[in-house]
Write a protein that holds these residues in place. Structure first.
Motif, mmCIF file in Angstrom:
data_model
loop_
_atom_site.group_PDB
_atom_site.id
_atom_site.type_symbol
_atom_site.label_atom_id
_atom_site.label_comp_id
_atom_site.label_asym_id
_atom_site.label_seq_id
_atom_site.Cartn_x
_atom_site.Cartn_y
_atom_site.Cartn_z
ATOM 1 N N VAL A 25 1.326 -1.004 -0.333
ATOM 2 C CA VAL A 25 0.298 -0.067 0.179
ATOM 3 C C VAL A 25 0.934 0.656 -0.202
ATOM 4 C CG1 VAL A 25 -1.472 1.260 1.466
ATOM 5 C CG2 VAL A 25 -1.570 -1.317 1.033
ATOM 6 N N LEU A 26 1.802 1.122 0.907
ATOM 7 C CA LEU A 26 2.634 2.655 0.955
ATOM 8 C C LEU A 26 3.713 2.964 -0.403
ATOM 9 C CD1 LEU A 26 4.082 2.640 4.456
ATOM 10 C CD2 LEU A 26 2.334 3.960 3.257
ATOM 11 N N SER A 27 3.311 1.804 -1.497
ATOM 12 C CA SER A 27 4.576 1.789 -2.680
ATOM 13 C C SER A 27 3.974 2.005 -3.864
ATOM 14 C CB SER A 27 5.979 0.412 -2.876
ATOM 15 O OG SER A 27 5.218 0.128 -2.252
ATOM 16 N N LEU A 28 2.767 1.485 -3.706
ATOM 17 C CA LEU A 28 1.843 1.666 -4.829
ATOM 18 C C LEU A 28 1.866 2.744 -5.703
ATOM 19 C CD1 LEU A 28 0.159 -0.990 -6.307
ATOM 20 C CD2 LEU A 28 -2.086 -0.438 -4.965
ATOM 21 N N GLY A 34 4.502 2.393 -14.254
ATOM 22 C CA GLY A 34 5.593 0.978 -14.684
ATOM 23 C C GLY A 34 5.793 0.268 -14.034
ATOM 24 N N HIS A 35 7.039 -0.202 -13.999
ATOM 25 C CA HIS A 35 8.323 -1.086 -12.862
ATOM 26 C C HIS A 35 9.492 0.056 -12.455
ATOM 27 C CE1 HIS A 35 5.862 -4.300 -14.160
ATOM 28 N NE2 HIS A 35 6.044 -4.522 -15.745
ATOM 29 N N MET A 36 9.156 1.262 -12.948
ATOM 30 C CA MET A 36 10.489 2.123 -12.016
ATOM 31 C C MET A 36 9.555 2.410 -11.208
ATOM 32 S SD MET A 36 13.413 0.707 -13.045
ATOM 33 C CE MET A 36 13.421 -0.876 -13.752
ATOM 34 N N PRO A 37 10.121 2.801 -9.747
ATOM 35 C CA PRO A 37 9.434 3.985 -8.715
ATOM 36 C C PRO A 37 9.483 5.357 -9.777
ATOM 37 C CG PRO A 37 11.736 3.379 -8.068
ATOM 38 C CD PRO A 37 10.961 2.255 -9.314
ATOM 39 N N ASP A 38 8.390 6.093 -9.673
ATOM 40 C CA ASP A 38 8.023 7.821 -10.414
ATOM 41 C C ASP A 38 8.444 8.049 -9.274
ATOM 42 O OD1 ASP A 38 8.355 9.683 -11.174
ATOM 43 O OD2 ASP A 38 5.703 9.721 -11.429
ATOM 44 N N LEU A 39 9.472 9.135 -8.898
ATOM 45 C CA LEU A 39 10.436 9.831 -7.751
ATOM 46 C C LEU A 39 10.135 11.245 -8.039
ATOM 47 C CD1 LEU A 39 12.589 7.291 -5.679
ATOM 48 C CD2 LEU A 39 10.836 7.184 -5.425
ATOM 49 N N LEU A 131 10.425 0.007 9.606
ATOM 50 C CA LEU A 131 9.968 -0.386 8.456
ATOM 51 C C LEU A 131 9.974 1.204 7.350
ATOM 52 C CD1 LEU A 131 8.884 -4.359 8.487
ATOM 53 C CD2 LEU A 131 11.377 -2.878 8.577
ATOM 54 N N SER A 132 8.453 1.697 7.145
ATOM 55 C CA SER A 132 7.900 2.310 6.899
ATOM 56 C C SER A 132 8.625 3.626 6.327
ATOM 57 C CB SER A 132 6.285 3.053 7.309
ATOM 58 O OG SER A 132 6.912 3.798 7.789
ATOM 59 N N LEU A 133 9.758 4.380 7.392
ATOM 60 C CA LEU A 133 10.240 5.280 7.542
ATOM 61 C C LEU A 133 11.993 4.599 6.186
ATOM 62 C CD1 LEU A 133 11.055 6.292 10.908
ATOM 63 C CD2 LEU A 133 10.083 7.357 8.945
ATOM 64 N N LEU A 134 12.006 2.992 6.125
ATOM 65 C CA LEU A 134 12.694 2.599 5.255
ATOM 66 C C LEU A 134 11.321 2.899 4.104
ATOM 67 C CD1 LEU A 134 14.287 -0.228 7.187
ATOM 68 C CD2 LEU A 134 15.311 2.318 6.211
ATOM 69 N N LEU A 135 11.278 2.573 3.438
ATOM 70 C CA LEU A 135 10.808 2.904 2.321
ATOM 71 C C LEU A 135 11.204 3.237 1.239
ATOM 72 C CD1 LEU A 135 8.198 2.366 0.294
ATOM 73 C CD2 LEU A 135 6.804 3.834 0.747
ATOM 74 N N PRO A 136 11.504 4.933 1.116
ATOM 75 C CA PRO A 136 12.256 5.565 0.047
ATOM 76 C C PRO A 136 13.415 4.805 0.099
ATOM 77 C CG PRO A 136 11.943 6.919 2.111
ATOM 78 C CD PRO A 136 11.374 5.962 2.386
ATOM 79 N N VAL A 137 14.446 4.254 0.698
ATOM 80 C CA VAL A 137 15.473 3.358 0.403
ATOM 81 C C VAL A 137 15.174 2.016 -0.518
ATOM 82 C CG1 VAL A 137 17.331 2.153 1.426
ATOM 83 C CG2 VAL A 137 16.649 3.713 2.406
ATOM 84 N N GLY A 172 6.372 -6.677 -0.224
ATOM 85 C CA GLY A 172 4.917 -5.631 -0.460
ATOM 86 C C GLY A 172 5.198 -4.716 -0.955
ATOM 87 N N LEU A 173 6.434 -3.891 -1.290
ATOM 88 C CA LEU A 173 7.417 -3.037 -2.237
ATOM 89 C C LEU A 173 6.952 -3.830 -3.649
ATOM 90 C CD1 LEU A 173 9.756 -0.778 -1.828
ATOM 91 C CD2 LEU A 173 10.325 -1.713 -3.678
ATOM 92 N N THR A 174 7.792 -5.624 -3.778
ATOM 93 C CA THR A 174 8.256 -6.006 -4.490
ATOM 94 C C THR A 174 6.767 -6.007 -6.196
ATOM 95 O OG1 THR A 174 9.948 -6.220 -3.960
ATOM 96 C CG2 THR A 174 9.291 -7.909 -5.629
ATOM 97 N N ILE A 175 5.406 -6.656 -5.206
ATOM 98 C CA ILE A 175 3.956 -6.958 -5.537
ATOM 99 C C ILE A 175 3.665 -5.563 -6.388
ATOM 100 C CG2 ILE A 175 2.518 -7.322 -5.352
ATOM 101 C CD1 ILE A 175 3.225 -9.549 -3.000
ATOM 102 N N ALA A 176 4.018 -4.220 -5.474
ATOM 103 C CA ALA A 176 3.570 -3.447 -6.152
ATOM 104 C C ALA A 176 4.314 -2.699 -7.409
ATOM 105 C CB ALA A 176 3.936 -1.742 -5.103
ATOM 106 N N ARG A 177 5.965 -3.002 -7.283
ATOM 107 C CA ARG A 177 6.392 -2.996 -8.921
ATOM 108 C C ARG A 177 6.223 -3.284 -9.915
ATOM 109 N NH1 ARG A 177 12.856 -4.063 -9.967
ATOM 110 N NH2 ARG A 177 12.406 -3.002 -11.484
ATOM 111 N N TYR A 178 6.016 -5.326 -9.486
ATOM 112 C CA TYR A 178 4.654 -5.895 -10.921
ATOM 113 C C TYR A 178 3.679 -6.066 -10.957
ATOM 114 C CZ TYR A 178 9.788 -6.698 -11.329
ATOM 115 O OH TYR A 178 11.491 -6.878 -11.139
#
Length: 179
Positions: A25-28, A34-39, A131-137, A172-178
């Motif tokens: 949810v946090l990374s979706l 696409g498959h690369m994060p839009d930052l 863990l959520s504070l590590l999301l940007p990493v 979860g982050l990887t699932i959001a990616r794909y």
């Protein structure tokens, strides 16, 4: 015991699912194109402040209410109810005297005491905040590749002492990616 639906009746499996969903949810929103994060619109300071306010302040409110109830009930007999109270209810607060300093230490989510008396389930919030504070990493690492995510996970868990739930969060982050 080995069903994928095991999280419906086992607490530790449900906690694992919670961290997978949290990472998802946090990374979706960063993988909408696409498959690369839009930052491009990512603001680190706003993200960090938002996470702290979303997790810590509601927790502190509930902790204050619990501290108030603790101070009103510690040393008193457990209220009699229609159903007999369980041993957990009887012993919850009645065998663990807390000083105001002990109560205050339970409010610091990033370094919880070994014995959490007021809100025993708050250890999950401590892990969630970390863990959520590590999301940007994680977003930066997933942009470099899955091997970077795996290496960071093993490094963070093995050498830095980060919770092993990091693996679930990054799943979860990887699932959001794909997705």
């Amino acid at each position: 015991d080995f069903s994928p639906l095991h999280f419906w009746w086992e607490g530790s499996a449900a906690v694992s699912m919670f961290f997978v969903l949290s990472g998802l949810v946090l990374s979706l929103k960063y993988f909408q194109h696409g498959h690369m994060p839009d930052l491009t619109h990512f603001n680190l300071i706003r993200f960090l402040i938002g996470r702290v306010f979303r997790i810590w302040f509601p927790y502190l409110l509930v902790l204050a209410v619990s501290a108030m109830l603790f101070s009103q009930t510690f040393g008193h007999e457990v209220l009699h109810t229609a159903l007999a109270p369980s041993d957990w209810i009887i012993n919850m607060w009645h065998h663990y005297p807390l000083t105001p300093a002990d109560m205050l230490s339970e409010g610091f989510l990033l370094d919880m005491p070994d014995l959490i008396v007021l809100l025993p389930q708050s250890w999950t919030l401590s892990v969630e905040l970390t863990l959520s504070l590590l999301l940007p990493v994680g977003l930066l690492l997933v942009d470099r590749g899955t091997s970077w995510v795996v290496f960071f996970s093993l490094f963070a868990i093995g050498l830095l002492g980060v919770s092993s739930f990091l693996l679930h969060f990054l799943l979860g982050l990887t699932i959001a990616r794909y997705l």
